[in-house]
Enzyme design. Structure first.
Site, short mmCIF file in Angstrom:
data_model
loop_
_atom_site.label_atom_id
_atom_site.label_comp_id
_atom_site.label_asym_id
_atom_site.label_seq_id
_atom_site.Cartn_x
_atom_site.Cartn_y
_atom_site.Cartn_z
N CYS A 2 0.83 -1.19 0.00
CA CYS A 2 0.00 0.00 0.00
C CYS A 2 0.88 1.26 0.00
O CYS A 2 1.81 1.37 0.79
CB CYS A 2 -0.96 0.07 1.18
SG CYS A 2 -2.08 -1.31 1.27
N ARG A 27 4.37 -0.27 -4.54
CA ARG A 27 4.07 -0.81 -3.21
C ARG A 27 2.80 -1.67 -3.20
O ARG A 27 2.52 -2.36 -2.23
CB ARG A 27 3.87 0.34 -2.21
CG ARG A 27 5.09 1.20 -2.03
CD ARG A 27 4.82 2.30 -1.04
NE ARG A 27 4.58 1.76 0.28
CZ ARG A 27 5.50 1.46 1.17
NH1 ARG A 27 6.77 1.68 0.88
NH2 ARG A 27 5.18 0.97 2.34
N TRP A 76 -2.43 -2.99 -1.78
CA TRP A 76 -2.10 -4.41 -1.90
C TRP A 76 -3.00 -5.09 -0.88
O TRP A 76 -2.84 -4.92 0.32
CB TRP A 76 -0.62 -4.63 -1.56
CG TRP A 76 -0.16 -6.03 -1.77
CD1 TRP A 76 0.31 -6.58 -2.94
CD2 TRP A 76 -0.05 -7.07 -0.78
NE1 TRP A 76 0.65 -7.90 -2.73
CE2 TRP A 76 0.44 -8.22 -1.43
CE3 TRP A 76 -0.35 -7.15 0.58
CZ2 TRP A 76 0.66 -9.42 -0.76
CZ3 TRP A 76 -0.14 -8.34 1.24
CH2 TRP A 76 0.37 -9.46 0.57
N ASN A 102 -2.34 1.69 5.62
CA ASN A 102 -1.40 0.66 5.20
C ASN A 102 -1.11 -0.20 6.42
O ASN A 102 -0.87 0.34 7.50
CB ASN A 102 -0.10 1.34 4.71
CG ASN A 102 1.01 0.34 4.44
OD1 ASN A 102 0.76 -0.79 4.05
ND2 ASN A 102 2.24 0.76 4.66
N GLY A 103 -1.16 -1.52 6.27
CA GLY A 103 -0.87 -2.40 7.41
C GLY A 103 -2.06 -3.26 7.76
O GLY A 103 -2.99 -3.42 6.95
N GLU A 483 18.71 -17.06 -6.27
CA GLU A 483 18.23 -15.76 -6.76
C GLU A 483 17.78 -15.85 -8.21
O GLU A 483 16.76 -15.26 -8.59
CB GLU A 483 19.35 -14.71 -6.57
CG GLU A 483 19.09 -13.35 -7.19
CD GLU A 483 17.88 -12.60 -6.62
OE1 GLU A 483 17.24 -13.12 -5.70
OE2 GLU A 483 17.58 -11.52 -7.14
N LYS A 487 14.02 -14.82 -9.35
CA LYS A 487 13.73 -13.79 -10.37
C LYS A 487 12.79 -14.35 -11.43
O LYS A 487 11.84 -13.70 -11.85
CB LYS A 487 15.02 -13.31 -11.06
CG LYS A 487 15.89 -12.37 -10.30
CD LYS A 487 15.34 -10.98 -10.07
CE LYS A 487 14.54 -10.89 -8.82
NZ LYS A 487 15.15 -10.64 -7.58
N GLU A 490 9.16 -14.97 -10.04
CA GLU A 490 8.32 -13.83 -9.70
C GLU A 490 7.89 -13.00 -10.89
O GLU A 490 6.81 -12.43 -10.88
CB GLU A 490 8.93 -12.95 -8.60
CG GLU A 490 10.24 -12.31 -8.94
CD GLU A 490 10.77 -11.47 -7.76
OE1 GLU A 490 11.98 -11.28 -7.71
OE2 GLU A 490 9.98 -11.01 -6.94
N HIS A 506 20.87 -35.99 -4.20
CA HIS A 506 20.12 -36.43 -3.01
C HIS A 506 18.61 -36.34 -3.23
O HIS A 506 17.85 -36.43 -2.28
CB HIS A 506 20.54 -35.62 -1.79
CG HIS A 506 21.99 -35.80 -1.45
ND1 HIS A 506 22.49 -36.95 -0.90
CD2 HIS A 506 23.06 -34.98 -1.66
CE1 HIS A 506 23.81 -36.84 -0.74
NE2 HIS A 506 24.17 -35.65 -1.20
N LYS A 609 6.24 -4.32 -3.67
CA LYS A 609 7.66 -4.09 -3.46
C LYS A 609 8.05 -4.15 -1.99
O LYS A 609 9.09 -4.66 -1.63
CB LYS A 609 8.02 -2.73 -4.04
CG LYS A 609 9.47 -2.35 -3.89
CD LYS A 609 10.24 -2.81 -5.07
CE LYS A 609 11.73 -2.61 -4.93
NZ LYS A 609 12.46 -3.75 -5.47
C1 F6R Z 1 12.45 -10.26 -4.86
C2 F6R Z 1 12.33 -9.24 -3.85
C3 F6R Z 1 11.94 -9.66 -2.48
C4 F6R Z 1 12.63 -8.77 -1.44
C5 F6R Z 1 12.10 -9.09 -0.04
C6 F6R Z 1 12.76 -8.25 1.02
O1 F6R Z 1 12.86 -9.72 -6.08
O2 F6R Z 1 12.50 -8.08 -4.10
O3 F6R Z 1 12.21 -11.00 -2.26
O4 F6R Z 1 14.01 -8.96 -1.50
O5 F6R Z 1 10.72 -8.89 0.00
O6 F6R Z 1 12.57 -6.90 0.75
P1 F6R Z 1 13.47 -5.78 1.43
O7 F6R Z 1 14.85 -5.93 0.89
O8 F6R Z 1 12.84 -4.50 1.07
O9 F6R Z 1 13.43 -6.08 2.90
#
Ligand code: F6R
Length: 614
Positions: A2, A27, A76, A102-103, A483, A487, A490, A506, A609
């Site tokens: 949000c 967000r 969100w 937000n929250g 990672e 990527k 997502e 394994h 985000k």
């Molecule tokens: C993936 C991504 C998330 C963040 C995670 C932590 O691309 O961006 O996995 O890394 O939500 O977010 P921060 O770094 O803001 O605590």
């Protein structure tokens, strides 16, 4: 999760709110809305399910009377699905009062029952509407928005940023925060509120950070910050170090493409000012030598991509500082009984500095007596404020939901931290060589981008119909495999898994069938012939079972050629520095594949985000 924006001043507020929401859309983007007190003193509101564009279209189709006091929200969903009705703002007091949030208000069910017993009915399924109704009830008692707002926030449990305004008090927006972000933007004859500075950076770069459990009231000429009891407190001023242009797409096809390309600069900016006389010296850690010498254990805690950076950090800090390091997912950390005390340094990593899971882990660590250090990319964020020390990554604003430049900057910061601790503890042996490696990193990242971008993008184009991709790595290649898989998941919604290469036999090797694409991150044979040969053996094992092998290996490594269907090259680098290079082709791959599938790489489905709920 949000995005929130508030404005009071002399200008019509709708465009300001919509522009702020556009910058905050990362967000959350399942619905959006604004409320404005118009020139006649009436509160008008419009909200729409879907991305911000839907709200804009609705306002174009049927204008809302403009006014100089307004609030806006991009959502969100938590309580209640992403519908028009559940979108914010929520209204109360005969629609004269608007609230955005937000929250999560954890005691909302009890509050709703209390209000329902008084005859209040609700239009939405949200916890926010309960707060709005409560505020309406309190306002009716006092006719004073600030007093009523204080009464309400004192009743709420959970995490929240709440903004409210009432048509009978135009020129005033009130806000409160508990474990959720809110910053103030200070203009000339106008003031702003935002979930982060992106909400108002095009108008002002002067900001105030608000502490936990504090309330702010803004008018065009005044900003007052108090605690939840109404006692005035001082807010911490800071200048925003980037300008609006840094958060613009600037001709790139997506924010993600821009941010991938910005990595050389992000890495360079993170290193800048932290090398003195050929050694790594992090000025923010000045005065902490005794602490860094005295600790017996480091725990690095983070979520998602940041937790993969943490895994690279474990190798770096252990190697250079000779102190045991554990990596803990922040959301698991406080739900057991970890062995921590004042000899433990808990390092948190967070791009946003607002991730609730990570914030709670930091608070928990402090309660248990540990010392806390945060690695963060966002000025004025909560996690650094809750930590004993902070090392900022200077990656600049990251807008695309999938983290790229923040990740390479986080690894860079951890390399710096490892070398700084190694120097202080007298355990790092070859400072000059390591500093040279660090300084060469930005150029080498630029080289990967220049030399491999088209090749990797072409590869992704060929693989647009792929249903599953696996990633294998060993040593620091293992977190990069994780990672790479994240990527891809997502942003392209393709099933992807990362494995430690040695783990394959394994169990996961059962997944290999003819044509299964597998990326393998091959470490340099110059660092360890043994690790290199083990990875080459792993490649042979999957190749023998029909896997289509895409190798990421350093220039000149010919041992991989007989077994690879495709080879992606990265420049020679020290063992601990390779991850910053090896991740780049995986980011490009995920982005190109998602683009080939016609997906929005900046705003993948179901994600936001900044994850400010647990
Ligand atoms: C993936 C991504 C998330 C963040 C995670 C932590 O691309 O961006 O996995 O890394 O939500 O977010 P921060 O770094 O803001 O605590």
């Amino acid at each position: 999760m949000c995005g929130i924006v508030g404005y009071v001043g002399p200008r019509p507020s709708q465009d300001i709110l919509l522009a702020g929401l556009a910058r905050l859309e990362y967000r959350g983007y399942d619905s959006a809305g604004i409320a404005v007190i118009d020139e006649n003193g009436s509160l008008g509101m419009r909200k729409k399910a879907g991305k911000l564009a839907m709200l804009r279209d609705s306002l174009t189709d049927a204008a809302l009377a403009d006014g100089t006091t307004g609030i806006g929200h991009t959502r969100w969903a938590t309580h209640g699905g992403p519908t028009d009705v559940n979108a914010h703002p929520h209204l109360a007091d005969d629609d004269k009062l608007a609230v955005i949030h937000n929250g999560i208000i954890e005691n909302f069910a009890a509050l709703r029952d209390e209000l329902a017993a008084e005859g209040v009915s609700f239009r939405s399924e949200t916890d926010t509407e309960v707060a709005a109704a409560l505020l309406g009830r309190e306002y009716a008692k006092s006719g004073d928005l600030q007093q009523a707002f204080r009464n309400v926030v004192n009743r709420l449990e959970g995490a929240f940023t709440l903004l409210a305004m009432h048509q009978d008090q135009p020129g005033l927006v009130v806000g409160a925060r508990r474990n959720s972000p809110l910053v103030i933007g200070l203009g000339d004859g106008e003031n702003f509120l935002g979930s982060d500075v992106a909400a108002f950076v095009e108008h002002t770069r002067k900001a105030l950070a608000i502490g936990q459990d504090q309330i702010v009231a803004i008018t065009p000429s005044e900003v007052t910050v108090t605690d939840f009891d109404g006692v005035v407190v001082e807010a911490q001023p800071f200048d925003v170090s980037w300008d609006a242009a840094a958060a613009e797409k600037g001709g790139w096809s997506s924010f993600m493409a821009k941010e991938v390309a910005e990595q050389p600069e992000a890495v360079a900016n993170t290193i800048r000012g932290r090398i003195q006389d050929g050694q790594v010296v992090i000025p923010e850690l000045d005065g902490l030598d005794d602490l860094l010498i005295g600790i017996n254990r480091v725990i690095i805690t983070a979520c998602g991509t940041a937790s993969y950076a943490a895994l690279v950090g474990k190798y770096a800090v252990e190697q250079w500082a000779r102190v045991p390091v554990d990596v803990e997912l922040a959301h698991e950390f406080r739900y057991r009984d970890p062995v921590i005390g004042d000899d433990t340094l808990v390092v948190s990593i967070s791009q946003s500095g607002e991730t609730m899971d990570t914030l709670m882990a930091v608070k928990y660590a402090r309660e248990r007596g540990a010392r806390t250090l945060s690695i963060c990319n966002t000025q004025g964020a909560t996690i650094p404020r809750e930590s004993d020390a902070v090392v900022y990554t200077h990656a600049g604003p990251e807008v695309a939901v999938a983290s790229t430049k923040a990740f390479s900057a986080q690894i860079t910061a951890l390399l710096l931290l490892g070398l700084h601790m190694g120097r202080v503890r007298g355990t790092a042996s070859d400072a000059a060589a390591d500093v040279a490696e660090l300084q060469a990193l930005p150029e080498k990242v630029a080289q990967v981008l220049a030399e491999e971008n088209d090749h990797v993008a072409q590869l992704a184009g060929w693989m647009a119909d792929t249903r599953s991709v696996l990633f294998l790595g060993r040593h620091v290649g293992y977190p990069i495999a994780l990672e790479g898989a994240l990527k891809l998941k997502e942003i392209s919604y393709i099933h992807a898994e990362g494995f430690a290469a040695g783990e394959l036999k394994h169990g996961p090797i059962a997944l290999i069938e003819p044509g299964q694409p597998v990326f393998v991150l091959v470490p340099s044979p110059r660092h360890s012939a043994l690790i290199h040969s083990k990875v080459v053996s792993n490649i042979q094992e999957i190749r023998a079972r029909g896997a289509r092998v895409i190798v990421v290996a350093e220039e000149g490594d010919a041992a991989v050629l007989p077994y690879a269907d495709e080879v992606i090259r990265i420049p020679l680098a020290g063992a601990l520095f390779e991850p910053v290079l090896a991740v780049v082709p995986l980011q490009i791959f995920a982005m190109a594949l998602a683009t080939a599938k016609g997906l929005d790489v900046d705003q993948p489905r179901n994600l936001a985000k900044s994850v400010t709920v647990e």
